[in-house]
Design an enzyme around this catalytic site. Structure first.
Site, mmCIF file in Angstrom:
data_model
loop_
_atom_site.group_PDB
_atom_site.id
_atom_site.type_symbol
_atom_site.label_atom_id
_atom_site.label_comp_id
_atom_site.label_asym_id
_atom_site.label_seq_id
_atom_site.Cartn_x
_atom_site.Cartn_y
_atom_site.Cartn_z
ATOM 1 N N HIS A 12 1.673 6.656 2.588
ATOM 2 C CA HIS A 12 1.514 7.748 2.602
ATOM 3 C C HIS A 12 1.780 8.839 4.033
ATOM 4 C CE1 HIS A 12 -1.618 7.124 6.477
ATOM 5 N NE2 HIS A 12 -1.692 5.953 5.442
ATOM 6 N N HIS A 14 2.491 7.558 8.047
ATOM 7 C CA HIS A 14 3.513 6.651 8.273
ATOM 8 C C HIS A 14 4.784 8.300 8.031
ATOM 9 C CE1 HIS A 14 0.989 2.903 7.182
ATOM 10 N NE2 HIS A 14 0.896 3.571 6.379
ATOM 11 N N LYS A 42 1.585 -1.387 -0.269
ATOM 12 C CA LYS A 42 -0.036 0.472 0.085
ATOM 13 C C LYS A 42 0.898 1.092 -0.141
ATOM 14 C CE LYS A 42 -4.003 -1.825 2.240
ATOM 15 N NZ LYS A 42 -4.912 -2.058 3.393
#
Length: 588
Positions: free
Chosen positions: A146, A149, A143
């Protein structure tokens, strides 16, 4: 303490050999306690605070709750006062006593200590013999990495540095989202859209693209989800053919992340993840919860009722028997304690997860693990509107690339300076990353903030590039005045000329506060205090350029003393930047 100051009584929790201001505070506390019997020196010390607006230190007399009027108490202290090498003057103002330090001692002792501790100035031994595990960053494999994080990574790296500066043994752990039904989806998608070549060149992006495509397919074809669930079940059951691909995806993703984190100047001791939590730990946790009567069955799922703790109900096992991440978190925490026997474990997780983390900590407490009280949640707010200048953003490397390009364009505007920079690409990348980090750490971490390109990459105001510029300017003094280097030993430098300059005094005072800045950061877990310090120091230096000059100063003794002040300031500014995980630049 290698100091020319008179000796002082010891006070618990202080260490003048690593924080020179402790000595000045003890000296103030000694005067106050001697004048205000039965006040102890320790009680008086606790009341010595940094002063406001032009005062060095302040004591608020009412806090001691002594009999008698404040004015009478103040008079008792003032009547006994005599200036010495520590304190030059004392002033009574309403409920406060203000103390001014002796300028010569302040400057000499501070610069001496920075010189003597050689790169260790600001560090202390408060955590000696203790161990902390810090879990941060924790992106999901396949994933996008973003902004949430990114915040966790920046804040976590800062905490790791602060704990190390305070002598803790630090284990930095990246707990990857590397398990769960999305891997079933990716496996189904990989058969359809996978390419070994693309996987090798950028695993994170390729797996993400597959994930997006297969999710789109799943919207129109319910069979996709069924296949995915079956595949994940095989993974949970330890089917080697299902695990083989997954293992490769994980390994390649970790490699890619390591390179990204290296650019950010962030390093992990261990890449763990949901997949690393043993099934036995999960089963043991559920068994223990069951035996303690904490589990309720609800339509085949297992729940823990935390309503009396105002934390709702927490699911620990789904209907189909697969584990849920709360259970894995519990199993993982138990395994970690067994492995590391930590004194503290910190989780750097967004405030959106406050409920989950509170449930997780409460369950461990109810399970009667004595170490549950040593878990700390460091939360943070959201970043709004983070995208490239052209629109949406998905990956961290896009953000870094964008910031690098903008800084490179800025640097090229000054051709002469640009040509003097050894590696303009690398320098512009560092400037961009500094801009991102400083924007993130300027406000209290719990605040949400709006990502702003123009603000972040400006050289004006309190921004990352401005901070780097302040350091580069300090680094250039030595290059421009090679005849003054290397400086003679401190005992041979005459600092008297510095004591008459208010600018030099202000810089020295700020440098003296740095060990306190580090201690406060350890207490509050807030990077913003260190950012504020770095800017205050940069502003003080900037104000001094015009009057505290080195280049062109004909009196060589004066020039050497000033050079020593600026070199010390450079050391401390660089230390504060490194604490924030920023690499200080030499040229730009």
């Amino acid at each position: 303490m290698a100091s020319s100051l008179p000796s002082l009584p010891p006070v618990a929790g202080t260490d003048p050999s690593s924080s020179v201001f402790d000595a000045f505070r003890i000296s103030i506390a000694k005067r106050v306690s001697e004048a205000l019997h039965p006040l102890t020196i320790e009680q008086a010390y606790a009341g010595v605070d940094f002063g406001k607006k032009g005062e060095d230190f302040t004591v608020a007399l009412p806090r001691f709750r002594l009999p008698g009027k404040v004015d009478e108490l103040a008079k008792r202290v003032i009547d006994q006062f005599q200036a010495d090498d520590f304190i030059a003057s004392i002033k009574h103002d309403k409920a406060f006593l203000h103390f001014q330090l002796n300028a010569t001692s302040l400057i000499r002792e501070t610069l001496n200590q920075i010189h003597r501790l050689d790169g260790q100035y600001g560090c202390n031994a408060s955590g000696s013999g203790k161990k902390v595990v810090i879990e941060y960053s924790s992106p999901n494999i396949a994933k996008s990495f973003h902004v949430g994080h990114l915040r966790s990574t920046i804040i976590g790296a800062f905490l790791a540095n602060v704990y190390k500066a305070c002598s803790w043994e630090v284990i930095s752990a990246n707990y990857l989202g590397d398990w769960g039904t999305q891997f079933g989806l990716i496996a189904v998608g990989y058969e359809k859209y996978g390419s070994q070549e693309e996987l090798k060149s950028d695993a994170i992006k390729h797996l993400f693209d597959i994930y997006v495509k297969i999710n789109k397919d799943a919207e129109t074809d319910p069979e996709v989800k069924v296949e995915a669930a079956k595949f994940f079940r095989r993974m949970e059951d330890g089917d080697e053919s299902a695990l083989k691909n997954w293992r490769e995806w994980r390994e390649l993703s970790v490699k890619k992340y390591e390179a990204e984190f290296d650019r950010l100047n962030v390093h992990f001791d261990v890449y763990t993840g949901e997949s690393k939590v043993g099934q036995k730990s999960i089963d043991d946790a559920i068994k223990r919860l069951d035996e303690m009567g904490l589990i309720e069955d609800h339509e085949g799922a297992k729940l823990i009722n935390l309503e009396k703790h105002k934390l709702g109900k927490a699911v620990v096992r789904k209907k189909d028997g697969t584990s849920i991440y709360l259970t894995r978190d519990i199993g993982g925490a138990v395994e970690r304690y067994e492995k590391y026997k930590f004194d503290k474990m910190i989780y750097v997780i967004s405030s959106q997860q406050d409920l989950h983390v509170s449930q997780f900590f409460k369950v461990l407490e109810l399970m009667e693990f004595p170490w549950a009280k040593d878990l700390v949640h460091i939360n943070y707010g959201l970043v709004q509107g983070m995208s490239t200048r052209k629109g949406t953003v998905v990956f961290l490397n896009q953000i870094i690339k964008e910031a690098t390009t903008v800084m490179h364009e800025q640097m090229q505007k000054n051709e002469e300076k640009y040509n003097a920079v050894e590696d303009p690409e690398k320098t512009s990348e560092e400037l961009g990353i500094t801009g991102i980090k400083i924007q993130d750490m300027t406000a209290k971490r719990i605040n949400n903030y709006t990502f702003n390109w123009d603000r972040m990459l400006s050289f004006e105001g309190d921004t990352g590039p401005y901070l780097q510029y302040a350091h580069v300017r300090l680094a250039s003094i030595g290059r421009k005045n090679p005849h003054l280097l290397p400086l003679p030993p401190p005992s041979e430098i005459n600092i008297e000329t510095l004591t008459t300059s208010t600018h030099a005094r202000e810089i020295a005072f700020l440098l003296g506060t740095y060990p306190d800045v580090v201690k406060t950061a350890l207490k509050t877990h807030e990077p913003s205090g260190v950012v504020t310090f770095a800017f205050r120091l940069s502003h003080a230096i900037s104000s001094a350029w015009e009057t505290v000059i080195v280049k062109g100063e004909e009196d060589i003794e004066k020039a050497k003393a000033r050079m020593w002040l600026y070199e010390s300031a450079r050391d401390v500014l660089a230390a504060s930047m490194r604490l924030l995980s920023i690499r200080p630049l030499e040229r730009m």
